[in-house]
Design a protein around this motif. Structure first.
Motif, short mmCIF file in Angstrom:
data_model
loop_
_atom_site.label_atom_id
_atom_site.label_comp_id
_atom_site.label_asym_id
_atom_site.label_seq_id
_atom_site.Cartn_x
_atom_site.Cartn_y
_atom_site.Cartn_z
N ILE A 289 0.91 -1.14 -0.06
CA ILE A 289 -0.07 0.27 -0.06
C ILE A 289 0.83 1.34 0.02
N VAL A 290 0.66 1.97 -1.04
CA VAL A 290 1.44 3.29 -1.08
C VAL A 290 0.42 4.19 -0.79
N PRO A 291 0.43 4.94 0.35
CA PRO A 291 -0.52 5.75 0.98
C PRO A 291 -0.53 7.19 0.23
N TRP A 292 -0.10 7.35 -0.90
CA TRP A 292 -0.02 8.46 -1.59
C TRP A 292 -0.67 8.41 -3.09
N ALA A 293 -0.83 9.53 -3.93
CA ALA A 293 -1.45 9.30 -5.35
C ALA A 293 -0.57 8.71 -5.97
N ALA A 294 -0.70 8.14 -7.21
CA ALA A 294 0.31 7.59 -8.00
C ALA A 294 1.11 8.73 -8.82
N GLY A 295 2.21 8.67 -8.92
CA GLY A 295 3.17 9.42 -9.67
C GLY A 295 4.00 10.03 -8.66
N GLY A 296 3.69 10.21 -7.35
CA GLY A 296 4.40 10.79 -6.48
C GLY A 296 5.74 10.07 -6.12
N SER A 297 6.61 10.84 -5.32
CA SER A 297 7.96 10.16 -4.68
C SER A 297 7.81 8.77 -4.24
N THR A 298 6.97 8.42 -3.23
CA THR A 298 6.81 7.21 -2.94
C THR A 298 6.67 6.14 -4.04
N ASP A 299 5.27 6.52 -4.65
CA ASP A 299 4.88 5.69 -5.73
C ASP A 299 6.05 5.25 -6.81
N GLN A 300 6.79 6.50 -7.25
CA GLN A 300 8.03 6.23 -8.14
C GLN A 300 8.98 5.32 -7.95
N VAL A 301 9.29 5.48 -6.63
CA VAL A 301 10.64 4.40 -6.12
C VAL A 301 9.89 3.00 -5.85
N THR A 302 8.84 3.11 -5.38
CA THR A 302 8.50 1.70 -4.86
C THR A 302 8.34 0.86 -6.49
N ARG A 303 7.85 1.54 -7.34
CA ARG A 303 7.81 0.95 -8.65
C ARG A 303 9.10 0.69 -9.48
N VAL A 304 10.22 0.97 -8.84
CA VAL A 304 11.24 0.92 -9.41
C VAL A 304 11.96 -0.34 -8.63
N VAL A 305 11.62 -0.28 -7.27
CA VAL A 305 12.27 -1.67 -6.30
C VAL A 305 11.27 -2.66 -6.65
N ALA A 306 10.11 -2.79 -6.87
CA ALA A 306 9.16 -3.80 -7.10
C ALA A 306 9.62 -4.87 -8.02
N PRO A 307 9.82 -4.66 -9.15
CA PRO A 307 10.22 -5.70 -10.20
C PRO A 307 11.26 -6.69 -9.59
N LEU A 308 12.40 -5.94 -9.03
CA LEU A 308 13.39 -6.51 -8.53
C LEU A 308 13.22 -7.50 -7.46
N LEU A 309 12.33 -7.19 -6.38
CA LEU A 309 11.76 -8.16 -5.40
C LEU A 309 10.78 -9.18 -6.02
N GLU A 310 9.90 -8.70 -6.89
CA GLU A 310 9.13 -9.85 -7.48
C GLU A 310 9.71 -10.80 -8.04
N GLU A 311 10.72 -10.53 -8.70
CA GLU A 311 11.71 -11.68 -9.43
C GLU A 311 12.21 -12.53 -8.32
N ALA A 312 12.78 -11.82 -7.53
CA ALA A 312 13.47 -12.83 -6.38
C ALA A 312 12.53 -13.60 -5.61
N LEU A 313 11.24 -13.12 -5.40
CA LEU A 313 10.46 -13.68 -4.56
C LEU A 313 9.52 -14.91 -5.36
N GLY A 314 9.38 -14.36 -6.76
CA GLY A 314 8.80 -15.62 -7.52
C GLY A 314 7.22 -15.47 -7.49
N THR A 315 6.69 -14.38 -7.02
CA THR A 315 5.12 -14.22 -7.07
C THR A 315 4.86 -12.75 -7.44
N GLU A 316 3.58 -12.58 -7.90
CA GLU A 316 3.08 -11.56 -8.21
C GLU A 316 2.85 -10.46 -7.11
N VAL A 317 3.36 -9.25 -7.34
CA VAL A 317 3.24 -8.02 -6.22
C VAL A 317 2.58 -7.13 -6.84
N VAL A 318 1.78 -6.14 -6.11
CA VAL A 318 0.90 -5.30 -6.61
C VAL A 318 0.95 -4.14 -5.67
#
Length: 336
Positions: free
Chosen positions: A34-63
């Motif tokens: 849960i990103v507690p801010w609107a899409a496109g802001g700083s938290t949302d931006q960096v989370t969407r950069v980190v997420a695919p790296l973690l998703e690949e390592a964990l082997g499950t869908e992350v949203v």
């Protein structure tokens, strides 16, 4: 404050992927952050950069789930209220999660409620609409003594809101500039770029594309050194005008609420160490948008972030915004 063993992770929209790292925890369903801010802001931006790296390592869908409102406290509460099974995380500036109780936005919560990971540090920039008449921050600061200057932020508890409060405090509290709040950093920046408000104090990463496009002019960075980003003229430090102003790095991260099985944290610990600590994707993000790539986790992350946590919590007291004393949640303010 007791010694903590924080861990955490970030997740985002993505596809199923095979695990790339040996691990104890094998998630068997999608993970939500849960990103507690609107899409496109700083938290949302960096989370969407980190997420695919973690998703690949964990082997499950992350949203990534954007749930803005009340300076980030609504989405944060949703993460805390979710089952503590390791499948619901949150993301934010760590100073927010650590100080929601101080301002009364969330009761009975402290940074002890999370395992934490940090990835970048961000700096606020004071920018104005491209057509604004102010040549430098000194001229804007003079104009801010009146009530004609409107400043777009993501709310009182956002990085932009805290930056504006810090500027007012640094200028002796004599500024009459009016804050106009939006659901996130991105809407606040767009409001400044469109002329709906005169200025914004949101983070550099949220503003940089508008600055590059010439729709905003960055007048100063809340730092004691210039902000230098490729393709943009150096933005001078605010200490050029307010030399006594103290600035602390605003660390951002991802957080897993306490109470999940220990193997969740152990697994994410290992992934953070092996995948995130040297991730070129994160380094590129930081370098291109004016953030500082500075990942850490556990006790090291807490130690690194405490200056901004203390600064923000104690500033709330100084400004009369605190509902409880920071000492009640383990934060000691410097002696007068």
């Amino acid at each position: 404050m007791r010694r903590l063993n924080f861990t955490g992770a970030a997740i985002a929209i993505g596809m199923m992927a095979a695990p790339a790292i040996a691990q104890d925890w094998q998630p068997d369903k999608p993970i939500n952050i849960i990103v507690p801010w609107a899409a496109g802001g700083s938290t949302d931006q960096v989370t969407r950069v980190v997420a695919p790296l973690l998703e690949e390592a964990l082997g499950t869908e992350v949203v990534v789930v954007n749930q803005p409102g009340a300076s980030g406290s609504i989405g944060t509460k949703a993460a805390l209220d979710a089952p503590r099974d390791g499948y619901t995380w949150t993301a934010n500036a760590i100073a927010n999660n650590a100080t929601y109780a101080v301002t009364g936005l969330l009761e009975d919560t402290t940074i002890d409620d999370y395992h934490i990971y940090l990835h970048v540090a961000n700096v606020p920039v004071v920018s104005v609409n491209a057509d604004a008449p102010y040549k430098d921050f000194g001229e804007l600061l003079e104009a801010m003594k009146g009530s004609d200057v409107t400043v777009g932020t993501a709310g009182v508890n956002s990085s932009g809101g805290m930056a504006l409060a810090a500027i007012k405090e640094g200028a002796g509290g004599e500024l009459g500039a009016r804050m106009i709040t939006y659901d996130g950093g991105n809407p606040a920046v767009i409001a400044a770029a469109s002329g709906e408000v005169v200025a914004t104090t949101q983070l550099a990463v949220e503003q940089m594309e508008m600055i590059r496009a010439g729709r905003l002019r960055g007048l100063t960075v809340l730092s004691d050194s210039p902000l230098e980003v490729e393709g943009v003229d150096p933005i001078p430090p605010i200490t050029n005008w307010l030399p006594e102003m103290h600035v602390a790095k605003d660390y951002f991260g991802v957080f897993i609420p306490m109470g999940a099985p220990e193997e969740v944290y152990d697994t994410v610990d290992r992934i953070w160490e092996e995948k995130i600590m040297n991730a070129p994707e994160l380094q590129e993000y930081a370098n291109s948008l004016g953030a500082v790539f500075d990942p850490s986790y556990g006790d090291a992350a807490l130690e690194r972030a405490m200056p901004v946590v203390i600064a923000e919590a104690c500033a709330r007291v100084d400004r009369g915004e605190a509902v409880i004393d920071p000492s009640e949640i383990g934060i000691t303010c410097p002696s007068e």
